[in-house]
Motif scaffolding. Structure first.
Motif, PDB file in Angstrom:
ATOM      1  N   CYS A   1      -8.055  -5.765   3.377  1.00  0.00           N
ATOM      2  CA  CYS A   1      -9.019  -4.689   3.076  1.00  0.00           C
ATOM      3  C   CYS A   1     -10.310  -5.263   2.489  1.00  0.00           C
ATOM      4  O   CYS A   1     -11.414  -4.846   2.862  1.00  0.00           O
TER       5      CYS A   1
ATOM      6  N   SER B   1      -8.236  -0.103  -0.219  1.00  0.00           N
ATOM      7  CA  SER B   1      -7.645   0.479   1.007  1.00  0.00           C
ATOM      8  C   SER B   1      -8.227   1.876   1.253  1.00  0.00           C
ATOM      9  O   SER B   1      -8.454   2.267   2.404  1.00  0.00           O
TER      10      SER B   1
ATOM     11  N   VAL C   1       0.825  -1.214   0.000  1.00  0.00           N
ATOM     12  CA  VAL C   1       0.000   0.000   0.000  1.00  0.00           C
ATOM     13  C   VAL C   1       0.863   1.270   0.000  1.00  0.00           C
ATOM     14  O   VAL C   1       0.400   2.336  -0.390  1.00  0.00           O
TER      15      VAL C   1
ATOM     16  N   GLY D   1      -2.260  -2.917   5.652  1.00  0.00           N
ATOM     17  CA  GLY D   1      -3.423  -2.765   4.782  1.00  0.00           C
ATOM     18  C   GLY D   1      -3.341  -3.645   3.556  1.00  0.00           C
ATOM     19  O   GLY D   1      -3.612  -3.205   2.435  1.00  0.00           O
TER      20      GLY D   1
END
Ligand SMILES: Cc1ncc(COP(=O)(O)O)c(C=O)c1O
Length: 439
Positions: free
Chosen positions: A317, A98, A90, A312
């Protein structure tokens, strides 16, 4: 030449005890397990072990699988994401789920202030990062936590944890500038006033309030024994933090996402924490955690100062977004309150039958319930041996159960929020049969 062991593991059916022996040989003892039960599969509120034995699940992997094991919507969301990609990081090339999850968490977090989110992977990391954010925002060093609190096993989270055995033995020196105050537990004779006075005392003796970055509190102590923070205590902490410019961190890692009969447990006190830490029930079994908080505080650390390779994860997510949908579509907040009622009726009947053994029941906060076991009805005689024996017998009879408590004498109930009344009653029949045998 002998075949390598790995091949044997893949082809040969072993019993739980055979797996336990191999585990004891291969895995360091510090990563223990409650019962020699090696899981083959799980569905809803039931687990099956490698011997084909079935267990009703009253633990959900420590408050994680709140929508039941393998909830089809969460599984489908993760499978769909897996088809696309599993990881890009991420912090390198992010992805839309996300952003959508951050927006959703910002919307759900208690209180009206504009929120922002950062993702990490585990609860302990969320706690570590919440403290980093509080320090960056306030320019201060001290953190106050509570006796009996549990915040994780990494260095700083362990330092904040208010219990030595087994979390802190052998691991010192601990990080500096962490302070502990008593947590109010009426059953143990510790009042809200006692706790607040102790914080005042810290301000006089150990650290000026102007040097305190944060106070971190679980709205219900989890590992510590399922003791709810009284509403007036959380409100007093909020006022104290406002008075001195201290960041109030609510550790909602165990209490979040409908578990306690509210989306977040802080809502019972009507307070807006500055930061909340979340993990566990957020993604129904996929590792993801987050800090959600007031935007101006969340933006205090410099770019790149927070995060992690797996922070994440797109799979986490996807799971969390699906789980939040499930909480909404299946009414899991109400379900938590319903199931609490079914448990409470059984637990009260059990207490009437074993008044000297079940010293205290905690059944007022959704599906986060507990019974405290004592000798002779005396709060000062915690019965850790009985608690341990009850756990062992429950697994033998087909019930997956957890204990907690700084004194090792609390049985905690953390079922899936959508567990059926029938399974609750079947599980409680097992508890009753265990107590009949043991008491
Ligand atoms: C309140 C609380 N904080 C932090 C943690 C640590 O989370 P993790 O085990 O994911 O690091 C836990 C885990 O039990 C918890 O209950």
């Amino acid at each position: 030449m002998n075949e390598p062991q790995l091949k044997v593991a893949q082809t040969q059916k072993l019993t739980n005890h055979e797996w336990q022996a191999r585990k004891d040989d291969a895995v360091a003892r510090a990563q223990g397990n409650i019962a020699p039960v090696f899981v083959e599969r799980a569905s809803g509120s039931e687990i099956w072990d490698v011997e084909g034995k079935r267990y009703i699940d009253f633990g959900t992997g420590i408050a994680v699988c709140s929508a039941g094991h393998c909830h089809p919507k969460v599984t489908a969301a993760v499978a769909a994401q897996l088809e696309k990609f599993s990881h890009t990081c991420v912090m390198v090339t992010p992805y839309d789920n996300s952003v959508r999850l951050a927006e959703k968490l910002n919307e759900l977090a208690p209180g009206p202030s504009k929120k922002k989110t950062i993702f990490v992977t585990t609860g302990a990391e969320a706690v570590e990062n919440a403290v980093k954010i509080a320090r960056a925002h306030s320019g201060r060093r001290g953190v106050i936590a509570f006796n009996g609190g549990f915040h994780g096993r990494t260095m700083l989270a362990m330092g904040l944890t208010g219990k030595i055995t087994p979390y802190k033995n052998l691991f010192g020196p601990f990080p500096a500038e962490l302070y502990h105050a008593p947590f109010p537990i009426e059953y143990h004779g510790i009042t809200v006033e006692d706790s607040l006075k102790a914080i005042d005392n810290l301000f006089m003796v150990d650290i000026a309030p102007s040097d305190v970055a944060a106070i971190i509190v679980e709205p219900i102590q989890g590992e510590g024994g399922f003791y709810p923070a009284p509403v007036e205590f959380l409100q007093a902490l909020r006022a104290l933090c406002d008075e001195h410019g201290i960041v109030l961190i609510a550790d909602e890692i165990q209490t979040g996402f409908a578990r306690t009969g509210k989306m977040f447990c802080s809502e019972y006190a009507g307070i807006e924490p500055d930061l909340i830490t979340v993990a566990k029930g957020m993604a129904n079994g996929f590792p993801i955690a987050a800090v959600v908080g007031k935007a101006e505080m969340m933006d205090a650390p410099l770019p790149g100062g927070l995060g992690g390779t797996y922070a994440g994860s797109p799979l986490g997510c996807a799971a969390a977004l699906a789980m939040i949908d499930v909480i909404d579509e299946e009414g899991l907040v109400d379900a938590a309150n319903h199931i609490a009622g079914v448990f409470a009726a059984r637990l009260q009947a059990l207490r009437a039958k074993f008044p000297d053994t079940i010293g205290h029941l905690r059944t007022n906060h959704g599906a986060m319930m507990a019974m405290e076991l004592v000798k002779n009805g005396d709060v000062e005689q915690p019965d850790a041996d009985l608690t341990k024996a009850l756990l062992g017998l429950a697994y033998a009879k087909g019930l997956a159960l957890l204990a907690c408590g700084t004194r090792g004498n609390v049985i905690r109930y953390l079922p899936a929020l959508n567990i059926s009344d029938e399974l609750v009653n079947e599980g409680m029949d097992i508890i009753e049969a265990c107590l009949d045998e043991l008491v």
